[in-house]
Design an enzyme around this catalytic site. Sequence first.
Site, short mmCIF file in Angstrom:
data_model
loop_
_atom_site.label_atom_id
_atom_site.label_comp_id
_atom_site.label_asym_id
_atom_site.label_seq_id
_atom_site.Cartn_x
_atom_site.Cartn_y
_atom_site.Cartn_z
N ARG A 171 -3.74 4.04 3.01
CA ARG A 171 -3.85 2.66 3.45
C ARG A 171 -2.52 1.95 3.41
O ARG A 171 -1.69 2.20 2.54
CB ARG A 171 -4.89 1.89 2.62
CG ARG A 171 -4.48 1.38 1.26
CD ARG A 171 -4.60 2.29 0.04
NE ARG A 171 -5.60 3.30 0.04
CZ ARG A 171 -6.78 3.22 -0.55
NH1 ARG A 171 -7.10 2.16 -1.21
NH2 ARG A 171 -7.61 4.22 -0.50
N GLY B 213 0.83 -1.21 0.00
CA GLY B 213 0.00 0.00 0.00
C GLY B 213 0.85 1.25 0.00
O GLY B 213 1.48 1.56 -1.00
N HIS B 214 0.87 1.95 1.13
CA HIS B 214 1.58 3.22 1.25
C HIS B 214 1.08 4.22 0.21
O HIS B 214 1.88 4.87 -0.47
CB HIS B 214 3.10 3.05 1.10
CG HIS B 214 3.74 2.29 2.20
ND1 HIS B 214 3.95 2.81 3.45
CD2 HIS B 214 4.22 1.03 2.25
CE1 HIS B 214 4.54 1.92 4.21
NE2 HIS B 214 4.70 0.82 3.51
N HIS B 215 -0.24 4.33 0.08
CA HIS B 215 -0.80 5.29 -0.88
C HIS B 215 -2.27 5.56 -0.55
O HIS B 215 -2.86 4.89 0.28
CB HIS B 215 -0.66 4.79 -2.32
CG HIS B 215 -1.46 3.58 -2.63
ND1 HIS B 215 -0.96 2.30 -2.49
CD2 HIS B 215 -2.73 3.44 -3.06
CE1 HIS B 215 -1.88 1.43 -2.84
NE2 HIS B 215 -2.98 2.09 -3.19
N ALA B 216 -2.81 6.54 -1.24
CA ALA B 216 -4.24 6.86 -1.21
C ALA B 216 -4.68 7.04 -2.65
O ALA B 216 -3.85 7.03 -3.57
CB ALA B 216 -4.50 8.13 -0.40
#
Length: 134
Positions: free
Chosen positions: A93, A45-48
């Site tokens: 997330r 993840g490590h993103h929106a």
Amino acid sequence: MIKYMFQPHGDNRGQLVALEEYKDIPFEIKRVYYMYDTGEGVVRGHHAHKTLQQILICIHGSCKIKLDNGREQKEVALEKPYEGLYVSNAMWREMYDFSSDAVLLVLASELYDENDYIRDYNDFIDFVNTLESR
């Protein structure tokens, strides 16, 4: 954060969960993908997303999801194949703590579009603040 409990149907042959867009899933499903063989200690993840919505279902094994709306963070465990986590747009997330047998299924409201991703946390905070000031 909304956690859905989908209706399992089963008998002595086993279990089945059927999902229908706009009935069980609050959007049109345009993309489906899944993650598996995720190594120990790996964080995904490590993103929106600017517009994309998702339902995450750990259909085998277990994992944890950290959700961050720019003001507060929550951790959610996904451990049952009949529960799904709704993740709206404008939500950072991170998926982690995957069991060795985990399979994380993702139902997405849009086709893949790199321009919809926010991959830098500071850019995400700026995006959320811009949305709130409107």
